[in-house]
Design a protein around this motif. Structure first.
Motif, mmCIF file in Angstrom:
data_model
loop_
_atom_site.group_PDB
_atom_site.id
_atom_site.type_symbol
_atom_site.label_atom_id
_atom_site.label_comp_id
_atom_site.label_asym_id
_atom_site.label_seq_id
_atom_site.Cartn_x
_atom_site.Cartn_y
_atom_site.Cartn_z
ATOM 1 N N ALA A 204 43.341 35.449 41.790
ATOM 2 C CA ALA A 204 44.095 35.290 40.547
ATOM 3 C C ALA A 204 44.945 36.525 40.278
ATOM 4 O O ALA A 204 44.571 37.648 40.637
ATOM 5 N N ILE A 205 46.084 36.294 39.644
ATOM 6 C CA ILE A 205 46.932 37.371 39.129
ATOM 7 C C ILE A 205 47.076 37.134 37.636
ATOM 8 O O ILE A 205 47.471 36.042 37.206
ATOM 9 N N ASP A 206 46.736 38.137 36.841
ATOM 10 C CA ASP A 206 46.799 37.975 35.389
ATOM 11 C C ASP A 206 48.187 38.320 34.849
ATOM 12 O O ASP A 206 49.116 38.653 35.604
ATOM 13 N N ALA A 207 48.328 38.246 33.527
ATOM 14 C CA ALA A 207 49.627 38.455 32.890
ATOM 15 C C ALA A 207 50.167 39.863 33.096
ATOM 16 O O ALA A 207 51.379 40.087 33.012
ATOM 17 N N LYS A 208 49.297 40.806 33.398
ATOM 18 C CA LYS A 208 49.727 42.186 33.648
ATOM 19 C C LYS A 208 50.085 42.406 35.114
ATOM 20 O O LYS A 208 50.466 43.510 35.499
ATOM 21 N N GLY A 209 49.936 41.359 35.921
ATOM 22 C CA GLY A 209 50.272 41.463 37.330
ATOM 23 C C GLY A 209 49.164 42.015 38.193
ATOM 24 O O GLY A 209 49.387 42.347 39.361
ATOM 25 N N ASN A 210 47.950 42.098 37.660
ATOM 26 C CA ASN A 210 46.811 42.614 38.417
ATOM 27 C C ASN A 210 46.086 41.488 39.146
ATOM 28 O O ASN A 210 45.932 40.387 38.621
ATOM 29 N N ILE A 211 45.614 41.811 40.345
ATOM 30 C CA ILE A 211 45.006 40.817 41.230
ATOM 31 C C ILE A 211 43.507 41.049 41.360
ATOM 32 O O ILE A 211 43.058 42.190 41.477
ATOM 33 N N SER A 212 42.741 39.975 41.372
ATOM 34 C CA SER A 212 41.305 40.032 41.663
ATOM 35 C C SER A 212 40.911 38.797 42.446
ATOM 36 O O SER A 212 41.659 37.813 42.497
ATOM 37 N N GLY A 213 39.727 38.842 43.054
ATOM 38 C CA GLY A 213 39.264 37.707 43.824
ATOM 39 C C GLY A 213 37.755 37.556 43.786
ATOM 40 O O GLY A 213 37.026 38.505 43.475
ATOM 41 N N ALA A 214 37.296 36.355 44.105
ATOM 42 C CA ALA A 214 35.861 36.069 44.167
ATOM 43 C C ALA A 214 35.611 35.057 45.274
ATOM 44 O O ALA A 214 36.480 34.241 45.598
ATOM 45 N N CYS A 215 34.417 35.107 45.835
ATOM 46 C CA CYS A 215 34.041 34.191 46.903
ATOM 47 C C CYS A 215 32.549 33.917 46.798
ATOM 48 O O CYS A 215 31.760 34.859 46.625
ATOM 49 N N THR A 216 32.136 32.654 46.887
ATOM 50 C CA THR A 216 30.723 32.334 46.741
ATOM 51 C C THR A 216 30.368 31.093 47.560
ATOM 52 O O THR A 216 31.181 30.177 47.702
ATOM 53 N N THR A 217 29.151 31.081 48.108
ATOM 54 C CA THR A 217 28.724 29.991 48.980
ATOM 55 C C THR A 217 27.211 29.936 49.093
ATOM 56 O O THR A 217 26.517 30.924 48.821
ATOM 57 N N SER A 218 26.699 28.785 49.531
ATOM 58 C CA SER A 218 25.297 28.690 49.929
ATOM 59 C C SER A 218 25.172 28.770 51.444
ATOM 60 O O SER A 218 24.084 28.642 51.992
ATOM 61 N N GLY A 219 26.281 28.982 52.115
ATOM 62 C CA GLY A 219 26.261 29.175 53.563
ATOM 63 C C GLY A 219 26.090 27.886 54.335
ATOM 64 O O GLY A 219 26.079 26.789 53.788
ATOM 65 N N MET A 220 25.962 28.035 55.625
ATOM 66 C CA MET A 220 25.795 26.868 56.488
ATOM 67 C C MET A 220 24.484 26.145 56.187
ATOM 68 O O MET A 220 23.436 26.771 56.087
ATOM 69 N N ALA A 221 24.560 24.846 56.073
ATOM 70 C CA ALA A 221 23.343 24.062 55.890
ATOM 71 C C ALA A 221 22.444 24.210 57.104
ATOM 72 O O ALA A 221 22.906 24.150 58.242
ATOM 73 N N PHE A 222 21.160 24.454 56.853
ATOM 74 C CA PHE A 222 20.131 24.510 57.901
ATOM 75 C C PHE A 222 20.376 25.650 58.903
ATOM 76 O O PHE A 222 20.003 25.570 60.070
ATOM 77 N N LYS A 223 21.010 26.701 58.431
ATOM 78 C CA LYS A 223 21.224 27.920 59.219
ATOM 79 C C LYS A 223 19.887 28.593 59.517
ATOM 80 O O LYS A 223 18.854 28.258 58.915
ATOM 81 N N MET A 224 19.879 29.566 60.412
ATOM 82 C CA MET A 224 18.692 30.386 60.639
ATOM 83 C C MET A 224 18.394 31.184 59.374
ATOM 84 O O MET A 224 19.311 31.660 58.698
#
Length: 346
Positions: A204-224
């Motif tokens: 995302a970029i906000d009204a001030k032009g600043n950038i941030s990011g996020a990433c989230t997951t439960s990963g591969m199903a039935f992984k080790m």
């Protein structure tokens, strides 16, 4: 109060690289009218179809003039709490031993970042990653340590293995075959859908032009048990440089880690590449290093530059991403892909 920002005042580092390949082609992202897309602020983009409701939640913060980092945290919590989403958050499919382990990371406009990996019993890993960023001198906490920290911050433990996920795991145990398939994240919402994984990455970029990011997951199903992919790793699953732009990834994380994919995309944008071209070059690196593996898996990159221009590219067709601006609240775009484009060119 000790904060991550104060801790990082002690020093900083920078790096850059030059990289081009025969797969790179000078193109810009096109919308349905054929014009170059992007450039409107504020803006939020994210991976896959579940990015549409996630973006709308993030937009509430952006529309009110809030920070991009607050927007992305709020946004990705939507798929984290979706009980029908088996690739992200509390309803994610377990590993092969029956444990639901969650990964997430977040990065703000100042270069501050936080991450959790292989965390159990906590429903919103992105919020724990935010707490790691804001309240510790560290970047990543893992496993029991991450869960312990979350509880110390007032977050309640809860059982994450849902009856539906447990049923799917027990069915998988009958053959115990592990073979990640391509783009099954689009199937898992349907009755009888196949099992796989995926991630929501949001920028995302906000009204001030600043950038941030996020990433989230439960990963591969039935992984080790103990496996961690690219999603919580800064530079692999997510990277933000407020002077240049941000990038995130989705798909089989091992190949993203091997190429430090999201960092690579941002560095290519620093050198002047468009977001789409930078994502395409990152995909080309995967193909060059592991050509046979690349044919069998999916990896996609999504990026945005400081101007608000965005783009994406994937190994295989089927990858989509969502865009939200003041006049486009639920735009879903089919990303371009190497193998599909290669077939067309032939």
């Amino acid at each position: 109060m000790f904060t991550r920002r104060k801790f990082l005042k002690a020093g900083a580092a920078s790096a850059s690289l030059a990289a081009f390949s025969k797969y790179s082609v000078a193109k810009t992202v096109q919308n349905t009218t054929g014009r170059a897309e992007g450039g409107k602020l504020p803006i939020v983009i994210s991976t896959w179809d579940f990015g549409v409701p996630a973006n709308k939640e993030a937009w509430k913060t952006l529309a009110a003039g809030g920070r991009a980092v607050d927007a992305v945290e709020a946004g990705v919590k939507i798929p984290e709490q979706d009980m029908k989403n088996h690739t992200v958050g509390r309803a994610g499919y377990p590993d092969r031993d029956g444990f639901v382990t969650l990964d997430a990371c977040i990065m703000d406009e100042f270069g501050n970042c936080g991450s959790v990996a292989a965390m159990e019993d906590i429903a919103h890993p992105i919020s724990v990653a935010r707490l790691v960023m804001d309240k510790t001198p560290h970047v990543m906490l893992v496993g029991d340590g991450a869960s312990q920290f979350a509880v110390e911050q007032g977050i309640k433990r809860e059982k994450l293995l849902t009856p539906e996920s447990e049923k799917a795991w027990k069915k998988w145990l009958k053959k115990a075959e592990y073979s990640p398939l391509i783009n099954i994240e689009n199937e898992q919402h349907r009755p009888g859908g196949k099992y796989n994984h995926d991630t929501i990455g949001m920028l995302a970029i906000d009204a001030k032009g600043n950038i941030s990011g996020a990433c989230t997951t439960s990963g591969m199903a039935f992984k080790m048990h103990g496996r961690v992919g690219d999603s919580p790793i800064i530079g692999a699953g997510l990277y933000v440089d407020n002077e240049v732009g941000g990038a995130t990834s989705t798909g089989v994380g091992e190949e993203v880690i091997r190429n430090v994919g999201s960092f690579l995309v941002v560095e290519l944008m620093r050198q002047g590449m468009s977001p789409e071209d930078a994502c395409k070059e990152a995909v080309a690196r995967i193909i060059k290093k592991k050509p046979e593996t690349a044919k069998k898996i999916q990896v996609g990159f999504l990026a945005i530059n400081k101007k608000g221009e965005y783009g994406a590219y994937a190994l295989q067709e089927g990858f989509s991403f969502a865009v939200c601006t003041a006049d486009k609240q639920d735009l879903l775009i089919d990303g371009k892909s190497f193998y599909k484009d290669e077939k067309k060119e032939k």
